[in-house]
Design a protein around this motif. Sequence first.
Motif, short mmCIF file in Angstrom:
data_model
loop_
_atom_site.label_atom_id
_atom_site.label_comp_id
_atom_site.label_asym_id
_atom_site.label_seq_id
_atom_site.Cartn_x
_atom_site.Cartn_y
_atom_site.Cartn_z
N ALA A 192 -1.80 -1.29 -13.69
CA ALA A 192 -1.80 -2.29 -12.62
C ALA A 192 -2.20 -1.73 -11.25
CB ALA A 192 -0.42 -2.94 -12.50
N ASN A 193 -2.16 -0.43 -11.07
CA ASN A 193 -2.38 0.13 -9.74
C ASN A 193 -3.56 1.08 -9.68
OD1 ASN A 193 -0.19 -0.84 -7.89
ND2 ASN A 193 0.99 -0.23 -9.68
N GLU A 194 -4.44 0.79 -8.73
CA GLU A 194 -5.57 1.66 -8.45
C GLU A 194 -5.10 2.73 -7.47
OE1 GLU A 194 -10.19 1.17 -6.91
OE2 GLU A 194 -8.82 -0.53 -6.78
N GLU A 195 -5.64 3.94 -7.62
CA GLU A 195 -5.28 5.03 -6.72
C GLU A 195 -6.55 5.67 -6.17
OE1 GLU A 195 -1.27 7.12 -7.98
OE2 GLU A 195 -2.66 7.11 -9.68
N ALA A 196 -6.39 6.42 -5.09
CA ALA A 196 -7.49 7.19 -4.52
C ALA A 196 -6.93 8.48 -3.96
CB ALA A 196 -8.19 6.40 -3.42
N ILE A 197 -7.75 9.52 -4.00
CA ILE A 197 -7.36 10.84 -3.49
C ILE A 197 -8.39 11.27 -2.45
CG2 ILE A 197 -7.16 13.29 -4.10
CD1 ILE A 197 -6.19 12.34 -6.87
N TYR A 198 -7.90 11.77 -1.31
CA TYR A 198 -8.75 12.35 -0.28
C TYR A 198 -8.26 13.77 -0.03
CZ TYR A 198 -11.19 13.30 4.04
OH TYR A 198 -11.98 13.88 4.99
N VAL A 199 -9.13 14.76 -0.26
CA VAL A 199 -8.75 16.17 -0.12
C VAL A 199 -8.84 16.60 1.33
CG1 VAL A 199 -9.20 18.53 -0.87
CG2 VAL A 199 -9.51 16.63 -2.49
N GLU A 218 3.41 -4.57 -9.00
CA GLU A 218 4.40 -4.47 -10.06
C GLU A 218 4.48 -5.81 -10.77
OE1 GLU A 218 7.68 -5.94 -10.32
OE2 GLU A 218 7.57 -6.96 -8.43
N PRO A 219 4.72 -5.80 -12.06
CA PRO A 219 5.07 -4.65 -12.88
C PRO A 219 3.86 -3.74 -13.13
CG PRO A 219 4.90 -6.59 -14.25
CD PRO A 219 4.71 -7.05 -12.83
N ASP A 220 4.15 -2.51 -13.48
CA ASP A 220 3.12 -1.54 -13.82
C ASP A 220 3.57 -0.76 -15.05
OD1 ASP A 220 0.79 0.00 -13.68
OD2 ASP A 220 1.60 1.38 -12.21
N VAL A 221 2.61 -0.40 -15.85
CA VAL A 221 2.84 0.47 -17.00
C VAL A 221 1.98 1.70 -16.78
CG1 VAL A 221 2.61 0.75 -19.49
CG2 VAL A 221 3.32 -1.45 -18.55
N THR A 222 2.60 2.87 -16.82
CA THR A 222 1.84 4.12 -16.76
C THR A 222 1.75 4.66 -18.17
OG1 THR A 222 3.85 5.34 -16.22
CG2 THR A 222 2.44 4.72 -14.38
N LEU A 241 -9.74 6.11 -8.27
CA LEU A 241 -9.21 6.12 -9.64
C LEU A 241 -8.85 4.70 -10.04
CD1 LEU A 241 -6.92 9.18 -8.95
CD2 LEU A 241 -9.01 9.21 -10.34
N PRO A 242 -9.71 4.05 -10.87
CA PRO A 242 -9.44 2.67 -11.25
C PRO A 242 -8.27 2.55 -12.21
CG PRO A 242 -11.30 3.53 -12.49
CD PRO A 242 -10.90 4.60 -11.50
N THR A 243 -7.81 1.34 -12.43
CA THR A 243 -6.77 1.10 -13.42
C THR A 243 -7.37 1.30 -14.81
OG1 THR A 243 -7.25 -1.26 -13.51
CG2 THR A 243 -5.54 -0.56 -11.98
N GLY A 244 -6.51 1.55 -15.78
CA GLY A 244 -6.96 1.71 -17.15
C GLY A 244 -7.31 3.15 -17.49
N LEU A 282 0.84 -1.18 0.00
CA LEU A 282 0.00 0.00 0.00
C LEU A 282 0.89 1.24 0.00
CD1 LEU A 282 -2.95 0.97 0.25
CD2 LEU A 282 -2.62 1.02 2.71
N GLY A 283 0.66 2.11 -0.96
CA GLY A 283 1.39 3.37 -1.02
C GLY A 283 0.50 4.49 -0.50
N ALA A 284 1.10 5.47 0.14
CA ALA A 284 0.36 6.64 0.62
C ALA A 284 1.32 7.83 0.64
CB ALA A 284 -0.22 6.40 2.02
#
Length: 163
Positions: free
Chosen positions: A57-64, A116-120, A88-91, A36-38
């Motif tokens: 490969a990685n889902e993200e989320a933002i909390y303001v 990982e692996p991940d492609v941005t 923020l889903p993958t893809g 888990l990254g934060a």
Amino acid sequence: MVGHVNEADLEWDELETGATRFRRKRLGGAADAEQLGASLYELPAGARSWPFHYHTANEEAIYVLAGTGTLRTADGGQALERGDFVALPTGEEGGHRVVNTGEEPLRYLCVSTMQEPDVTVYPDSGKLGIFAGAPPGGDSAARTVDGYYPRDAAVDYWDGEER
């Protein structure tokens, strides 16, 4: 062992290049999180986060946490304000970039899976980022492969190989 860190004990990493300008504290890594990254981000007025991109490969989320801004998405843009949570889903549908459109600093927490692996993919500039060994935001020293490449730089599978 439970990882624990107080953000006040961490130094800010700063990035400024063109309109991209922010401060960041890597909370997940500092607390020894493995999957888990934060990161805590702070964008000054008028600044932008990372270029518009999405992960495969990685889902993200933002909390303001404070301030106001705009989240550029694949569907256009949406206003951001204190208390907003965005998944923020993958893809392609998860494409994003945060812009501070307010007068005060925009402060938010960004959380992500650490696969990982991940492609941005960077649709605006037509490039790809490739990460193996450690995902984006992870320990770059642990990476076995990483780099940015033109999206249209495809070669034939057999190019350069002995036949």
